[in-house]
Write a protein that holds these residues in place. Sequence first.
Motif, mmCIF file in Angstrom:
data_model
loop_
_atom_site.group_PDB
_atom_site.id
_atom_site.type_symbol
_atom_site.label_atom_id
_atom_site.label_comp_id
_atom_site.label_asym_id
_atom_site.label_seq_id
_atom_site.Cartn_x
_atom_site.Cartn_y
_atom_site.Cartn_z
ATOM 1 N N ARG A 18 0.778 -1.221 0.014
ATOM 2 C CA ARG A 18 -0.164 0.002 0.161
ATOM 3 C C ARG A 18 0.827 1.435 -0.007
ATOM 4 N NH1 ARG A 18 -2.975 2.066 4.302
ATOM 5 N NH2 ARG A 18 -2.629 0.199 5.608
ATOM 6 N N TYR A 19 1.897 1.212 0.725
ATOM 7 C CA TYR A 19 2.805 2.395 0.968
ATOM 8 C C TYR A 19 3.531 2.766 -0.475
ATOM 9 C CZ TYR A 19 1.821 2.997 5.927
ATOM 10 O OH TYR A 19 1.301 3.216 7.267
ATOM 11 N N ALA A 20 4.095 1.435 -0.894
ATOM 12 C CA ALA A 20 4.924 1.675 -2.042
ATOM 13 C C ALA A 20 3.976 2.070 -3.326
ATOM 14 C CB ALA A 20 5.413 0.242 -2.531
ATOM 15 N N THR A 21 2.747 1.482 -3.267
ATOM 16 C CA THR A 21 1.926 2.150 -4.514
ATOM 17 C C THR A 21 1.581 3.681 -4.141
ATOM 18 O OG1 THR A 21 0.903 -0.119 -4.450
ATOM 19 C CG2 THR A 21 -0.352 1.433 -5.350
ATOM 20 N N ASP A 22 1.293 4.027 -2.978
ATOM 21 C CA ASP A 22 1.116 5.350 -2.743
ATOM 22 C C ASP A 22 2.244 6.241 -3.243
ATOM 23 O OD1 ASP A 22 -0.492 7.696 -1.733
ATOM 24 O OD2 ASP A 22 1.154 7.737 -0.170
ATOM 25 N N ALA A 24 4.423 5.258 -5.375
ATOM 26 C CA ALA A 24 4.610 5.557 -6.884
ATOM 27 C C ALA A 24 3.453 6.282 -7.496
ATOM 28 C CB ALA A 24 4.510 3.914 -7.186
ATOM 29 N N ALA A 25 2.219 6.422 -6.909
ATOM 30 C CA ALA A 25 1.093 7.250 -7.504
ATOM 31 C C ALA A 25 1.213 8.474 -7.201
ATOM 32 C CB ALA A 25 -0.208 6.570 -6.991
ATOM 33 N N ASN A 26 1.768 9.136 -5.985
ATOM 34 C CA ASN A 26 1.540 10.306 -5.415
ATOM 35 C C ASN A 26 2.798 11.142 -5.020
ATOM 36 O OD1 ASN A 26 -1.355 9.965 -5.713
ATOM 37 N ND2 ASN A 26 -1.372 8.724 -3.912
ATOM 38 N N GLY A 27 3.969 10.138 -4.819
ATOM 39 C CA GLY A 27 4.809 10.779 -4.102
ATOM 40 C C GLY A 27 5.992 11.508 -5.046
ATOM 41 N N TRP A 28 5.456 12.304 -5.860
ATOM 42 C CA TRP A 28 6.217 13.205 -6.584
ATOM 43 C C TRP A 28 6.175 14.692 -6.348
ATOM 44 C CZ3 TRP A 28 9.340 9.652 -8.521
ATOM 45 C CH2 TRP A 28 8.695 8.569 -8.825
ATOM 46 N N GLY A 29 6.967 15.737 -6.843
ATOM 47 C CA GLY A 29 6.749 16.763 -6.681
ATOM 48 C C GLY A 29 6.997 17.368 -5.307
ATOM 49 N N GLU A 30 5.969 18.266 -4.716
ATOM 50 C CA GLU A 30 6.134 18.472 -3.419
ATOM 51 C C GLU A 30 6.107 17.366 -2.359
ATOM 52 O OE1 GLU A 30 4.510 22.470 -2.477
ATOM 53 O OE2 GLU A 30 6.398 21.970 -3.620
ATOM 54 N N GLN A 31 5.683 16.339 -2.729
ATOM 55 C CA GLN A 31 5.867 15.165 -1.932
ATOM 56 C C GLN A 31 6.863 14.104 -2.014
ATOM 57 O OE1 GLN A 31 2.176 15.598 -3.335
ATOM 58 N NE2 GLN A 31 2.022 17.157 -1.555
ATOM 59 N N CYS A 32 7.679 14.573 -2.673
ATOM 60 C CA CYS A 32 8.762 13.421 -3.374
ATOM 61 C C CYS A 32 9.765 13.121 -2.046
ATOM 62 C CB CYS A 32 9.570 13.946 -4.388
ATOM 63 S SG CYS A 32 10.770 15.266 -4.186
ATOM 64 N N TYR A 33 9.816 13.803 -1.222
ATOM 65 C CA TYR A 33 10.595 13.370 0.047
ATOM 66 C C TYR A 33 9.761 12.984 1.178
ATOM 67 C CZ TYR A 33 14.272 15.925 -2.410
ATOM 68 O OH TYR A 33 15.197 16.320 -3.583
ATOM 69 N N ASP A 34 8.424 12.815 1.340
ATOM 70 C CA ASP A 34 7.499 12.488 2.281
ATOM 71 C C ASP A 34 7.933 11.095 3.150
ATOM 72 O OD1 ASP A 34 6.567 14.952 1.768
ATOM 73 O OD2 ASP A 34 4.624 14.298 1.637
ATOM 74 N N TYR A 35 8.048 10.281 2.345
ATOM 75 C CA TYR A 35 8.336 8.943 3.010
ATOM 76 C C TYR A 35 9.818 8.676 3.535
ATOM 77 C CZ TYR A 35 3.868 6.618 1.685
ATOM 78 O OH TYR A 35 2.506 6.127 1.644
ATOM 79 N N ILE A 36 10.451 9.498 2.854
ATOM 80 C CA ILE A 36 11.953 9.457 3.309
ATOM 81 C C ILE A 36 12.246 9.955 4.665
ATOM 82 C CG2 ILE A 36 14.350 10.198 2.789
ATOM 83 C CD1 ILE A 36 13.714 9.956 -0.104
ATOM 84 N N TYR A 37 11.411 11.450 4.774
ATOM 85 C CA TYR A 37 11.529 11.995 5.916
ATOM 86 C C TYR A 37 11.001 11.191 7.245
ATOM 87 C CZ TYR A 37 13.107 15.915 3.333
ATOM 88 O OH TYR A 37 13.909 16.870 2.394
ATOM 89 N N ARG A 38 9.998 10.634 6.807
ATOM 90 C CA ARG A 38 9.147 9.894 7.650
ATOM 91 C C ARG A 38 9.821 8.516 8.239
ATOM 92 N NH1 ARG A 38 3.292 7.772 5.577
ATOM 93 N NH2 ARG A 38 2.932 5.871 7.095
ATOM 94 N N PHE A 39 10.577 8.098 7.162
ATOM 95 C CA PHE A 39 11.262 6.835 7.534
ATOM 96 C C PHE A 39 12.339 7.166 8.475
ATOM 97 C CE2 PHE A 39 14.659 3.664 5.936
ATOM 98 C CZ PHE A 39 14.120 2.602 6.730
ATOM 99 N N GLU A 40 13.108 8.021 8.012
ATOM 100 C CA GLU A 40 14.217 8.665 8.884
ATOM 101 C C GLU A 40 13.530 8.962 10.445
ATOM 102 O OE1 GLU A 40 17.157 10.669 5.557
ATOM 103 O OE2 GLU A 40 15.668 11.755 6.676
ATOM 104 N N GLU A 41 12.527 9.642 10.534
ATOM 105 C CA GLU A 41 11.996 9.701 12.105
ATOM 106 C C GLU A 41 11.583 8.590 12.681
ATOM 107 O OE1 GLU A 41 11.668 12.313 14.003
ATOM 108 O OE2 GLU A 41 12.692 13.450 12.335
#
Length: 374
Positions: A18-22, A24-41
């Motif tokens: 689910r997260y990977a799909t999200d 791939a679908a939405n993690g671009w532009g302004e959101q392109c680092y969101d999962y990276i920052y969340r993972f680091e946190e």
Amino acid sequence: MKTRIPYTKPSITDLEVRYATDAAANGWGEQCYDYIYRFEELFKQHLNVNYAIATSSCTGALHMGMAALGIGPGDEVIMADSNWIATAAPIVHLGAEPVFVDILPDSWCIDPEKVEAAITPRTKAIVAVHLYGNLCEMDRLLEIGEKYGLPIIEDAAEAIGSVYHGKRAGSMGSFGAFSFHGTKTLTTGEGGIFVTNDEGLYERVLTLSNHGRARGQVKQFWPDEVGFKYKISNIQAAIGCAQMERIDELINKKREILAAYHEKLAYVTEVSINLEPPGTINGAWMPTVVFAPETGISREMLQNAFAAENIDARVFFWPLSSLPMFKPVLSNAYSYTLHQRAINLPSYHDIHSDEIERVIEVLLKMLGKARSSQ
Ligand SMILES: *Cc1c(COP(=O)(O)O)cnc(C)c1O
């Protein structure tokens, strides 16, 4: 033919998908680092450290951390001989020299007394690799580091879940590095992370990790120095976030598997398995058995026996100094002998108790054979 028992295999649930799909679908532009920052946190919280930079591999995290410590041509870095090449490669790439010392016979990790004896004026750092989840003697290593003014680097690639007197592996040294390769307890396919409590070192690695562009640099496309490019992708980090939400489950399963092997082999005095000394927790990445020399059982015999049963077991790390690009250090007696009578046992997340039973049967059968042939 019996069904194959793999030695490792990631545990991927709907959450990771689910997260990977999200991503791939939405993690671009302004959101392109969101999962990276969340993972680091999430990782910082788990480890209880102040700073983390997710990377494309543990090797990359080690490379940047070592560069940030100023390791370079003419320097020596002390590490255990029994290791994966990934720990030594960045040292070589930086123009420095890995100095290989022996391991302890029970933990298979670096021998602190051998470390102290190997220190020269050229020594720049010491690497503590927590092998197969077993912990290095961190108190002693940190004391040596303090005494000689040398940083202790923790390669905790194999030690997520390992705890040394209340402190998680990777959180005790100048910096720590983890791997999220597909064989590791937590995976993002490929990936890694650099962690530290040293703000200066963090800032240094942050700049290096961004092709040498300092955080405050306002000029576009303006690197201040030559840096590195070892970034993780948002999609990989999305899988990492799901794995971090399941981290206790992933670690506990590893520990249960190791405990099962321990239990089944409790009365077999001819083999030793990963230790868990008082005051520590073993993250149990890779259950490993070492046969006593008297058994006459060799790595090749073990490999053949497991192959015949369609069980994927792997050899214990070769002494790095025995590889063609290094000079042999034959005085590293344990590194040069333990691996000749040792094997890594299957420990993938979904392993069934029947499969553990099949692994145990192979081991017991071998011992029976070896005994009767003597
Ligand atoms: C797996 C491993 C590495 C390398 O990790 P990558 O993510 O493949 O770079 C480094 N050190 C140790 C001890 C490892 O087991």
